[in-house]
Write a protein that holds these residues in place. Structure first.
Motif, PDB file in Angstrom:
ATOM      1  N   THR A   1      28.197  43.598   2.352  1.00  0.00           N
ATOM      2  CA  THR A   1      26.988  43.111   3.022  1.00  0.00           C
ATOM      3  C   THR A   1      27.378  42.089   4.087  1.00  0.00           C
ATOM      4  OG1 THR A   1      26.728  41.459   1.293  1.00  0.00           O
ATOM      5  CG2 THR A   1      25.461  43.479   1.048  1.00  0.00           C
TER       6      THR A   1
ATOM      7  N   LYS B   1      23.610  40.539  -1.907  1.00  0.00           N
ATOM      8  CA  LYS B   1      22.491  40.713  -0.985  1.00  0.00           C
ATOM      9  C   LYS B   1      21.645  39.444  -0.971  1.00  0.00           C
ATOM     10  CE  LYS B   1      22.255  45.719  -1.454  1.00  0.00           C
ATOM     11  NZ  LYS B   1      23.253  45.921  -2.554  1.00  0.00           N
TER      12      LYS B   1
ATOM     13  N   ASN C   1      18.052  39.714  -2.003  1.00  0.00           N
ATOM     14  CA  ASN C   1      17.801  40.077  -3.398  1.00  0.00           C
ATOM     15  C   ASN C   1      18.004  38.872  -4.312  1.00  0.00           C
ATOM     16  OD1 ASN C   1      17.380  42.617  -2.549  1.00  0.00           O
ATOM     17  ND2 ASN C   1      19.026  43.564  -3.731  1.00  0.00           N
TER      18      ASN C   1
END
Lengths: 183, 291
Positions: B233, B271, B274
């Protein structure tokens, strides 16, 4: 014709009365010294402009804040960013009068000490100041100097508690004009 | 007498004119004749935005001792004390050789990795007669990890090394807002999976918004164009800079625990949105050690 001639003569005469002996310097040196418990700080600025009117006894300075050079560049950054806020207030200025300017003769060698008072504008705050101006003429070359004692708090410059022992309560400011040139 | 009156009147008017000028500044004309020219300074509080090199340089003879911490994920909850039970750190020394060239060395606990860099300023934003609209800097560095390897073929020094070059272009738009773009080229001598590439291009950006004289909000972000694993990411960090004299505290939330260029670009797989966020801080203490 005669009348015009006469008028011109009178105007010239009048102008002559008011014509001034003005002197200036583009490289006046302004230094400040802060002596505190834990740290001595000094900075020098050679970009100040000064004009003295030797007839009317008026004097003015303009000092670009960013022209102050510190030995420690981090201090210089903090001086500009946090204390003097030079983006917001780029210049300091002094406008003053020298009432006894008549005692100073810049065409005669000697040291002339005369009282000077006026307004010092810095960090957006104006305060009255009084000091002594010293004019020195040596071999026909005129120079001048003055000293001011300034309290940062008078100019709304806040010193955080954390560095209170590093910045002096009263800062000595020395102005030195190496050469006064006639305009 | 008749002739005199207009003359006197005229000369008086003239005197008035002279006097009018008098009340204006004595400096008028002289002050304007000097072109103002000044460098724009203080785009960021520190030489790093958070993870990335910023537009700032250390002054000549200044040593910056930096201690960086990245804690565990906040969403691990109270059992791990919101991540604070675990930490990785990096310690570094940066030094300003001149006002425009600085070097630094550091070591991270993550992979027991050493790093070194050199950074130079090519252009400095300035205003006035020699106006320059932006600052341009270049940073180049190298990393080498020294953690023991359990691979059948042990990687040598060369395999463990990586190199990067980064351009940093940015501008202090106002007293408060600064923004920079920092494209980066990274080369690793060895990669772990076949889908990865040794050489990767990365886009980077950073910004700061000053909320008071000594406090600023900062953010930095990187996006690898290609060549990193799919589960990688983009590292994103959002923080607060607090400056107190010679110290700068950079507190932030981030989805990466990497603290050098190789680590935060190729070893981030959490993330941000998240909730895989880590708390971290950079502590910078600057000493003036040489004139």
């Amino acid at each position: 014709m005669k009348r015009i001639f006469f008028s011109v003569a009178v105007i010239l005469a009048a102008n002559h009365c008011f014509a001034q002996a003005r002197y200036f310097s583009k490289d006046a040196a302004v230094s400040f010294y802060s002596k505190a418990l834990f740290e001595n700080i000094e900075a020098h600025n050679k970009t100040a402009i000064c004009v003295v009117d030797m007839t009317g006894g008026k004097i003015e300075f303009s000092v670009p804040i960013k022209g102050f050079q510190f030995e420690n560049s981090l201090m210089q950054e903090h001086f500009n960013e946090n204390y003097l806020e030079s983006d917001k207030y780029p210049k300091a200025a002094f406008k003053g009068t020298i009432p006894s300017v008549g005692n100073v003769n810049l065409s005669k060698d000697g040291v002339y000490k005369v009282p000077m008072s006026g307004t010092l504008i810095m960090h957006g705050v104006s305060n009255p100041v009084t000091t002594e101006a010293v004019f020195t003429v040596k071999e026909g070359v005129a120079s001048a100097s003055a000293e001011f004692i300034i309290k940062p708090e008078d100019y709304n410059i806040k010193i955080p508690a954390l560095v209170r022992d590093k910045v002096a309560k009263s800062v000595r400011v020395v102005v030195e004009i190496p050469l006064l040139k006639k305009i | 007498m008749k002739k005199l009156i207009p003359s006197i009147f005229l000369s008086l008017a003239c005197c008035q004119l002279v006097n009018a000028q008098e009340t204006e500044s004595l400096l008028k004309g002289i002050e304007d004749s000097i072109p103002p020219n000044e460098k724009v300074t203080g785009a960021f509080k520190s030489t790093r935005v958070i993870n990335a090199h910023s537009l700032e340089m250390l002054g000549k003879g200044h040593l910056d001792f930096r201690i960086l911490h990245r804690f565990g994920r906040v969403n691990q909850g109270i059992k791990q004390f919101f991540g604070l039970d675990a930490a990785t750190m990096r310690m570094s020394f940066d030094y300003g050789i001149t006002d425009n060239v600085m070097v630094g060395i550091g070591r991270s606990t993550l992979r027991k990795e050493y790093d070194a860099f050199i950074k130079a300023r090519i252009l400095q934003q300035s205003k006035g007669s020699k106006s320059v609209p932006l600052s341009l800097l270049i940073a180049a560095g190298s990393t080498v990890w020294t953690e023991e390897s359990f691979e059948p073929v042990k990687p040598d020094f060369n395999d463990r090394s990586a190199y990067y070059v980064q351009l940093i272009a940015g501008r202090k738009f106002s007293q408060r807002l600064s923004f920079q773009l920092s494209p980066l080229f990274l080369h690793r001598n060895m990669v772990e999976t076949p889908e990865e590439e040794k050489s990767i291009f990365v886009l980077g950006g950073g910004a700061r918004y000053k909320v008071s004289k000594r406090i600023a909000i900062t953010a930095d972000y990187h996006h690898a164009l290609d060549g990193v694993p799919d589960d990688n990411t983009d590292p994103l960090s959002i923080g607060v800079d607090i400056e107190t004299g010679g110290h700068v505290f950079q507190l932030h939330f981030s989805n990466t625990s990497g603290m050098n260029e190789r680590a935060y670009i190729t070893q981030t797989n959490e993330k941000f949105f998240n909730g895989d966020i880590r708390f971290g801080f950079n502590l910078s203490r600057i000493f003036k050690i040489r004139k």
